[in-house]
Every structure is written in structure tokens, then in C-alpha cells.
Design a protein around this motif. Structure first.
Motif, PDB file in Angstrom:
ATOM      1  N   GLU A  98       0.830  -1.208   0.000  1.00 43.17           N
ATOM      2  CA  GLU A  98       0.000   0.000   0.000  1.00 43.17           C
ATOM      3  C   GLU A  98       0.864   1.257   0.000  1.00 43.17           C
ATOM      4  O   GLU A  98       0.541   2.247  -0.668  1.00 43.17           O
ATOM      5  CB  GLU A  98      -0.960  -0.035   1.202  1.00 43.17           C
ATOM      6  N   LYS A  99       1.988   1.211   0.704  1.00 43.83           N
ATOM      7  CA  LYS A  99       2.883   2.374   0.745  1.00 43.83           C
ATOM      8  C   LYS A  99       3.542   2.616  -0.620  1.00 43.83           C
ATOM      9  O   LYS A  99       3.624   3.751  -1.098  1.00 43.83           O
ATOM     10  CB  LYS A  99       3.961   2.154   1.804  1.00 43.83           C
ATOM     11  N   ASP A 100       4.008   1.531  -1.258  1.00 45.91           N
ATOM     12  CA  ASP A 100       4.795   1.681  -2.488  1.00 45.91           C
ATOM     13  C   ASP A 100       3.954   1.750  -3.763  1.00 45.91           C
ATOM     14  O   ASP A 100       4.420   2.262  -4.787  1.00 45.91           O
ATOM     15  CB  ASP A 100       5.815   0.545  -2.616  1.00 45.91           C
ATOM     16  N   PHE A 101       2.723   1.193  -3.719  1.00 49.60           N
ATOM     17  CA  PHE A 101       1.909   1.149  -4.944  1.00 49.60           C
ATOM     18  C   PHE A 101       0.530   1.798  -4.787  1.00 49.60           C
ATOM     19  O   PHE A 101      -0.227   1.851  -5.752  1.00 49.60           O
ATOM     20  CB  PHE A 101       1.734  -0.304  -5.411  1.00 49.60           C
ATOM     21  N   GLY A 102       0.168   2.224  -3.589  1.00 49.99           N
ATOM     22  CA  GLY A 102      -1.136   2.861  -3.375  1.00 49.99           C
ATOM     23  C   GLY A 102      -2.164   1.891  -2.839  1.00 49.99           C
ATOM     24  O   GLY A 102      -2.821   2.171  -1.843  1.00 49.99           O
ATOM     25  N   SER A 103      -2.324   0.749  -3.509  1.00 53.91           N
ATOM     26  CA  SER A 103      -3.280  -0.267  -3.043  1.00 53.91           C
ATOM     27  C   SER A 103      -2.880  -1.610  -3.643  1.00 53.91           C
ATOM     28  O   SER A 103      -2.075  -1.676  -4.588  1.00 53.91           O
ATOM     29  CB  SER A 103      -4.705   0.084  -3.487  1.00 53.91           C
ATOM     30  N   PHE A 104      -3.472  -2.684  -3.109  1.00 53.38           N
ATOM     31  CA  PHE A 104      -3.195  -4.022  -3.636  1.00 53.38           C
ATOM     32  C   PHE A 104      -3.655  -4.126  -5.090  1.00 53.38           C
ATOM     33  O   PHE A 104      -2.949  -4.684  -5.937  1.00 53.38           O
ATOM     34  CB  PHE A 104      -3.906  -5.068  -2.766  1.00 53.38           C
ATOM     35  N   GLU A 105      -4.819  -3.553  -5.393  1.00 58.86           N
ATOM     36  CA  GLU A 105      -5.360  -3.595  -6.762  1.00 58.86           C
ATOM     37  C   GLU A 105      -4.446  -2.843  -7.734  1.00 58.86           C
ATOM     38  O   GLU A 105      -4.229  -3.277  -8.855  1.00 58.86           O
ATOM     39  CB  GLU A 105      -6.775  -2.996  -6.804  1.00 58.86           C
ATOM     40  N   GLU A 106      -3.939  -1.702  -7.269  1.00 58.82           N
ATOM     41  CA  GLU A 106      -3.042  -0.912  -8.120  1.00 58.82           C
ATOM     42  C   GLU A 106      -1.731  -1.672  -8.369  1.00 58.82           C
ATOM     43  O   GLU A 106      -1.200  -1.666  -9.477  1.00 58.82           O
ATOM     44  CB  GLU A 106      -2.770   0.443  -7.445  1.00 58.82           C
ATOM     45  N   PHE A 107      -1.240  -2.355  -7.327  1.00 56.68           N
ATOM     46  CA  PHE A 107      -0.041  -3.179  -7.502  1.00 56.68           C
ATOM     47  C   PHE A 107      -0.296  -4.269  -8.544  1.00 56.68           C
ATOM     48  O   PHE A 107       0.524  -4.484  -9.451  1.00 56.68           O
ATOM     49  CB  PHE A 107       0.386  -3.830  -6.169  1.00 56.68           C
ATOM     50  N   GLN A 108      -1.429  -4.960  -8.422  1.00 59.49           N
ATOM     51  CA  GLN A 108      -1.727  -6.053  -9.373  1.00 59.49           C
ATOM     52  C   GLN A 108      -1.776  -5.521 -10.804  1.00 59.49           C
ATOM     53  O   GLN A 108      -1.268  -6.152 -11.733  1.00 59.49           O
ATOM     54  CB  GLN A 108      -3.068  -6.705  -9.021  1.00 59.49           C
ATOM     55  N   LYS A 109      -2.386  -4.350 -10.965  1.00 61.87           N
ATOM     56  CA  LYS A 109      -2.505  -3.743 -12.292  1.00 61.87           C
ATOM     57  C   LYS A 109      -1.105  -3.424 -12.866  1.00 61.87           C
ATOM     58  O   LYS A 109      -0.793  -3.756 -14.006  1.00 61.87           O
ATOM     59  CB  LYS A 109      -3.355  -2.466 -12.180  1.00 61.87           C
ATOM     60  N   LYS A 110      -0.272  -2.813 -12.032  1.00 62.41           N
ATOM     61  CA  LYS A 110       1.087  -2.455 -12.491  1.00 62.41           C
ATOM     62  C   LYS A 110       1.917  -3.705 -12.797  1.00 62.41           C
ATOM     63  O   LYS A 110       2.716  -3.730 -13.734  1.00 62.41           O
ATOM     64  CB  LYS A 110       1.809  -1.615 -11.427  1.00 62.41           C
ATOM     65  N   ALA A 172      -1.784 -11.312 -21.582  1.00 61.65           N
ATOM     66  CA  ALA A 172      -2.444 -10.511 -20.539  1.00 61.65           C
ATOM     67  C   ALA A 172      -3.486 -11.344 -19.774  1.00 61.65           C
ATOM     68  O   ALA A 172      -3.610 -11.219 -18.549  1.00 61.65           O
ATOM     69  CB  ALA A 172      -3.108  -9.280 -21.156  1.00 61.65           C
ATOM     70  N   ASP A 173      -4.217 -12.211 -20.487  1.00 58.41           N
ATOM     71  CA  ASP A 173      -5.228 -13.060 -19.824  1.00 58.41           C
ATOM     72  C   ASP A 173      -4.556 -14.051 -18.871  1.00 58.41           C
ATOM     73  O   ASP A 173      -5.030 -14.283 -17.752  1.00 58.41           O
ATOM     74  CB  ASP A 173      -6.045 -13.846 -20.864  1.00 58.41           C
ATOM     75  N   TYR A 174      -3.471 -14.638 -19.348  1.00 60.33           N
ATOM     76  CA  TYR A 174      -2.697 -15.572 -18.504  1.00 60.33           C
ATOM     77  C   TYR A 174      -2.233 -14.875 -17.226  1.00 60.33           C
ATOM     78  O   TYR A 174      -2.439 -15.374 -16.117  1.00 60.33           O
ATOM     79  CB  TYR A 174      -1.522 -16.105 -19.325  1.00 60.33           C
ATOM     80  N   LEU A 175      -1.640 -13.689 -17.360  1.00 55.48           N
ATOM     81  CA  LEU A 175      -1.128 -12.974 -16.189  1.00 55.48           C
ATOM     82  C   LEU A 175      -2.258 -12.667 -15.214  1.00 55.48           C
ATOM     83  O   LEU A 175      -2.115 -12.830 -14.001  1.00 55.48           O
ATOM     84  CB  LEU A 175      -0.438 -11.674 -16.626  1.00 55.48           C
ATOM     85  N   HIS A 176      -3.406 -12.247 -15.745  1.00 60.54           N
ATOM     86  CA  HIS A 176      -4.539 -11.884 -14.886  1.00 60.54           C
ATOM     87  C   HIS A 176      -5.053 -13.099 -14.114  1.00 60.54           C
ATOM     88  O   HIS A 176      -5.397 -13.002 -12.934  1.00 60.54           O
ATOM     89  CB  HIS A 176      -5.651 -11.263 -15.736  1.00 60.54           C
ATOM     90  N   ARG A 177      -5.082 -14.257 -14.778  1.00 67.72           N
ATOM     91  CA  ARG A 177      -5.611 -15.464 -14.136  1.00 67.72           C
ATOM     92  C   ARG A 177      -4.670 -16.014 -13.060  1.00 67.72           C
ATOM     93  O   ARG A 177      -5.113 -16.727 -12.152  1.00 67.72           O
ATOM     94  CB  ARG A 177      -5.864 -16.552 -15.189  1.00 67.72           C
ATOM     95  N   LEU A 178      -3.392 -15.699 -13.153  1.00 65.29           N
ATOM     96  CA  LEU A 178      -2.457 -16.263 -12.171  1.00 65.29           C
ATOM     97  C   LEU A 178      -2.770 -15.812 -10.740  1.00 65.29           C
ATOM     98  O   LEU A 178      -2.453 -16.519  -9.782  1.00 65.29           O
ATOM     99  CB  LEU A 178      -1.006 -15.906 -12.523  1.00 65.29           C
ATOM    100  N   TRP A 179      -3.402 -14.650 -10.582  1.00 65.19           N
ATOM    101  CA  TRP A 179      -3.746 -14.203  -9.219  1.00 65.19           C
ATOM    102  C   TRP A 179      -4.638 -15.227  -8.517  1.00 65.19           C
ATOM    103  O   TRP A 179      -4.632 -15.311  -7.293  1.00 65.19           O
ATOM    104  CB  TRP A 179      -4.449 -12.845  -9.236  1.00 65.19           C
TER     105      TRP A 179
END
Ligand code: MN
Length: 193
Positions: A98-110, A172-179
Motif C-alpha cells: 500500500e505504501k509503495d503502490f497505493g493499493s493491492f489492486e493498483e499493484f496487481q494492475k502495475k 495478458a489473460d494468462y497474467l490476470h488469471r495467475l492471481w
């Protein structure tokens, strides 16, 4: 000392939400195995024969570096997944995300964007420096944060062999599904703060 390919900590069909058993069969069963076999062949009778794998990675170059690092990277990759792992980090790691990326969702997106942005074969890494600061690293071929004096935490393999059977050109689909299969309890255990 010969390196032994560690067995997967789950069944070959356990990750089928994101990675099919056929991909596991090729990626773990053939690609990871080949890197470890090549590594063993290349160190035999050399000064590297009794070194820990992490030291070989930092001290070697050329074919030995490529195979040593790829062996390590694949073991690290397959061990971070679980069919029923922790879906989000907590504690010190979550605070730092949260400190370095703003939020968990923002980190996942980046992280996904960085993975899409790796040109050709490579990896996208999350790693931390000596102060605990997190960094997303786009890496080519066998590159590993250990060589940058950073501590690796999480990695997505973006070599085509990692996803082409299941996703064809849709990286991109592969990367998204890995979460869906990352076990954050494993990633937390790699964060020494
Ligand atoms: Mn791979």
C-alpha cells in the motif's frame, strides 16, 4: 552435488483454474527438468560443483548462468502457487504494498502491465531491497533479482512456453488469471520484515 528437481507441492491438475495439467506436464515436466539436467551437466567437475544454487547464479555467466538461473526461477515460480492458498497478503507485506503502490489492486494492475511489457522471453518479478522497499522488475530471458542485490518475492513467467498451450497469444489473460492461484502466505514468508 547434483541438484534434484523438487516434486510439485500439489497435483498436476490442481491449478487448472489458471494453468492446465498439459502445461504443467510440459513446463514443469520438460522445461524445468531440462534446466536442472543441463545445470548438473555443466557444473560436473568444475569449481561450481559444490556451490549452492544461489551462489552459482551470482558468480556464473553464459550457458551456466542461463540454466542455473532458469532452474532456480522455475522452482520459485511453481512453489508460489496453491489451489487454496491465501488470496491476499497481510501484515508487513501488505502495508508495504500500500505504501509503495497505493493499493493491492493498483499493484496487481502495475504488475500485469509490466508482464505484458516484457519484450520477448522473460519474467516479471516483485522484489525488495535491503530497506524492504518493493520494486517491480521486467527481466529478460533468465534474469533474476538476486543478481541486482534484491530479494525476490513473486514471479510470473512470461516465456511463451508458460502460457501458449492454454492462452495462445493472450499473455495478458494468462497474467490476470495467475492471481487466482498465487498463495500469498508463501510470498509473505519470503518477505523478511
Ligand atoms: Mn518457464
Amino acid at each position: 552435488m547434483k541438484f534434484v528437481q523438487p516434486p510439485l507441492p500439489y497435483a498436476p491438475d490442481a491449478l487448472s483454474d489458471a494453468i492446465s495439467p498439459v502445461t504443467i506436464d510440459y513446463h514443469y515436466g520438460k522445461h524445468e527438468k531440462a534446466y536442472i539436467d543441463n545445470l548438473n551437466r555443466l557444473i560436473e567437475g568444475t569449481k561450481y560443483a559444490d556451490m549452492p544454487l544461489e551462489r552459482i547464479i551470482v558468480e556464473s555467466d553464459g550457458a551456466l548462468f542461463n540454466n542455473a538461473s532458469q532452474a532456480w526461477n522455475h522452482i520459485f515460480y511453481f512453489f508460489q502457487f496453491s489451489p487454496k492458498g491465501l488470496k491476499m497478503p497481510g501484515g508487513a507485506l501488505m502495508e508495504r504494498i500500500e505504501k509503495d503502490f497505493g493499493s493491492f489492486e493498483e499493484f496487481q494492475k502495475k504488475f500485469e502491465e509490466a508482464g505484458v511489457g516484457v519484450f520477448g522471453s522473460g519474467w516479471v518479478w516483485l522484489a525488495n531491497d535491503a530497506d524492504g522497499k518493493l520494486e517491480i522488475i521486467k527481466a529478460s530471458n533468465a534474469e533474476n533479482p538476486l543478481c541486482m542485490n534484491l530479494n525476490p518475492l513473486l514471479v510470473f513467467d512470461v516465456w511463451e512456453h508458460a502460457y501458449y498451450l492454454d492462452y495462445q497469444n493472450r499473455r495478458a489473460d494468462y497474467l490476470h488469471r495467475l492471481w487466482d492461484i498465487v498463495d500469498w502466505s508463501v510470498i509473505e514468508s519470503r518477505y523478511p520484515f
